[in-house]
Design a protein around this motif. Structure first.
Motif, short mmCIF file in Angstrom:
data_model
loop_
_atom_site.label_atom_id
_atom_site.label_comp_id
_atom_site.label_asym_id
_atom_site.label_seq_id
_atom_site.Cartn_x
_atom_site.Cartn_y
_atom_site.Cartn_z
N MET A 1 0.84 -1.17 0.00
CA MET A 1 0.00 0.00 0.00
C MET A 1 0.89 1.24 0.00
O MET A 1 1.84 1.32 0.76
CB MET A 1 -0.89 -0.03 1.25
N GLU A 2 0.57 2.17 -0.86
CA GLU A 2 1.33 3.41 -0.92
C GLU A 2 0.85 4.36 0.18
O GLU A 2 -0.25 4.21 0.70
CB GLU A 2 1.16 4.07 -2.28
N ASN A 3 1.69 5.33 0.51
CA ASN A 3 1.28 6.30 1.52
C ASN A 3 1.99 7.64 1.31
O ASN A 3 2.97 7.72 0.58
CB ASN A 3 1.55 5.77 2.93
N LYS A 4 1.44 8.65 1.96
CA LYS A 4 1.98 10.01 1.89
C LYS A 4 2.56 10.41 3.24
O LYS A 4 2.67 11.60 3.54
CB LYS A 4 0.87 10.97 1.51
N LEU A 5 2.92 9.44 4.05
CA LEU A 5 3.37 9.72 5.40
C LEU A 5 4.60 10.62 5.43
O LEU A 5 4.65 11.59 6.20
CB LEU A 5 3.63 8.42 6.16
N LYS A 6 5.59 10.33 4.61
CA LYS A 6 6.81 11.13 4.62
C LYS A 6 6.51 12.59 4.26
O LYS A 6 6.99 13.50 4.93
CB LYS A 6 7.84 10.55 3.66
N ASP A 7 5.72 12.80 3.22
CA ASP A 7 5.36 14.16 2.82
C ASP A 7 4.61 14.89 3.93
O ASP A 7 4.90 16.05 4.24
CB ASP A 7 4.51 14.15 1.55
N LEU A 8 3.66 14.21 4.52
CA LEU A 8 2.88 14.80 5.60
C LEU A 8 3.75 15.13 6.80
O LEU A 8 3.66 16.21 7.38
CB LEU A 8 1.75 13.84 6.00
N ARG A 9 4.63 14.20 7.15
CA ARG A 9 5.52 14.40 8.29
C ARG A 9 6.46 15.57 8.05
O ARG A 9 6.64 16.44 8.91
CB ARG A 9 6.32 13.11 8.54
N GLN A 10 7.03 15.64 6.86
CA GLN A 10 7.96 16.73 6.54
C GLN A 10 7.24 18.07 6.46
O GLN A 10 7.77 19.09 6.89
CB GLN A 10 8.69 16.43 5.24
N LYS A 11 6.04 18.07 5.92
CA LYS A 11 5.25 19.30 5.84
C LYS A 11 4.98 19.87 7.23
O LYS A 11 5.00 21.07 7.43
CB LYS A 11 3.93 19.01 5.12
N ARG A 12 4.76 18.97 8.19
CA ARG A 12 4.48 19.39 9.57
C ARG A 12 5.77 19.56 10.39
O ARG A 12 5.72 19.84 11.57
CB ARG A 12 3.58 18.36 10.26
N GLN A 13 6.91 19.32 9.75
CA GLN A 13 8.22 19.45 10.38
C GLN A 13 8.36 18.58 11.63
O GLN A 13 8.79 19.02 12.68
CB GLN A 13 8.52 20.91 10.70
N VAL A 14 7.98 17.31 11.46
CA VAL A 14 8.08 16.32 12.53
C VAL A 14 9.14 15.31 12.11
O VAL A 14 9.08 14.77 11.00
CB VAL A 14 6.73 15.61 12.76
N SER A 15 10.11 15.05 12.96
CA SER A 15 11.14 14.06 12.64
C SER A 15 10.57 12.64 12.80
O SER A 15 9.54 12.44 13.46
CB SER A 15 12.34 14.22 13.57
N GLN A 16 11.26 11.69 12.19
CA GLN A 16 10.86 10.29 12.36
C GLN A 16 10.91 9.91 13.83
O GLN A 16 10.03 9.21 14.33
CB GLN A 16 11.75 9.36 11.54
N ASN A 17 11.95 10.38 14.53
CA ASN A 17 12.08 10.06 15.96
C ASN A 17 10.93 10.62 16.78
O ASN A 17 10.38 9.93 17.63
CB ASN A 17 13.41 10.59 16.51
N ALA A 18 10.57 11.88 16.52
CA ALA A 18 9.48 12.51 17.28
C ALA A 18 8.16 11.80 17.02
O ALA A 18 7.38 11.57 17.96
CB ALA A 18 9.38 13.99 16.91
N LEU A 19 7.91 11.44 15.77
CA LEU A 19 6.67 10.73 15.44
C LEU A 19 6.66 9.36 16.10
O LEU A 19 5.64 8.95 16.68
CB LEU A 19 6.52 10.61 13.92
N ALA A 20 7.77 8.66 16.03
CA ALA A 20 7.87 7.34 16.64
C ALA A 20 7.61 7.40 18.14
O ALA A 20 6.85 6.58 18.68
CB ALA A 20 9.24 6.73 16.37
N GLU A 21 8.20 8.38 18.80
CA GLU A 21 7.98 8.54 20.24
C GLU A 21 6.53 8.83 20.56
O GLU A 21 5.95 8.27 21.50
CB GLU A 21 8.87 9.65 20.80
N ALA A 22 5.91 9.70 19.78
CA ALA A 22 4.51 10.06 20.01
C ALA A 22 3.57 8.87 19.84
O ALA A 22 2.52 8.80 20.50
CB ALA A 22 4.10 11.19 19.07
N LEU A 23 3.95 7.94 18.98
CA LEU A 23 3.10 6.78 18.68
C LEU A 23 3.55 5.51 19.39
O LEU A 23 2.95 4.46 19.20
CB LEU A 23 3.06 6.54 17.17
N SER A 24 4.61 5.62 20.17
CA SER A 24 5.15 4.47 20.91
C SER A 24 5.59 3.32 20.00
O SER A 24 5.29 2.15 20.24
CB SER A 24 4.14 3.96 21.95
N VAL A 25 6.28 3.69 18.92
CA VAL A 25 6.87 2.71 18.02
C VAL A 25 8.32 3.11 17.79
O VAL A 25 8.76 4.17 18.22
CB VAL A 25 6.12 2.60 16.67
#
Length: 64
Positions: A1-25
């Motif tokens: 399945m394709e996704n726009k997660l990277k674009d959305l994350r970068q647009k909101r200026q959220v790092s992979q680490n910050a997102l991972a911490e917020a989601l407990s992954v």
């Protein structure tokens, strides 16, 4: 399945680490989803929609 997660994350200026911490992954989980190597569970997909305050189809693209 394709996704726009990277674009959305970068647009909101959220790092992979910050997102991972917020989601407990791990950061690796976020990276794998962004690169299409891993489809998230329904629970994780819902957490992503709530974090970004968007609908599921604004992040994920289902193709037959």
């Amino acid at each position: 399945m394709e996704n726009k997660l990277k674009d959305l994350r970068q647009k909101r200026q959220v790092s992979q680490n910050a997102l991972a911490e917020a989601l407990s992954v791990s950061r690796q989980t976020i990276n794998s989803i962004e690169n299409g190597k891993f489809d998230p569970s329904l629970t994780l997909a819902i957490k992503l929609t709530r974090f970004f305050e968007v609908s599921l189809d604004e992040i994920f693209i289902y193709k037959d």
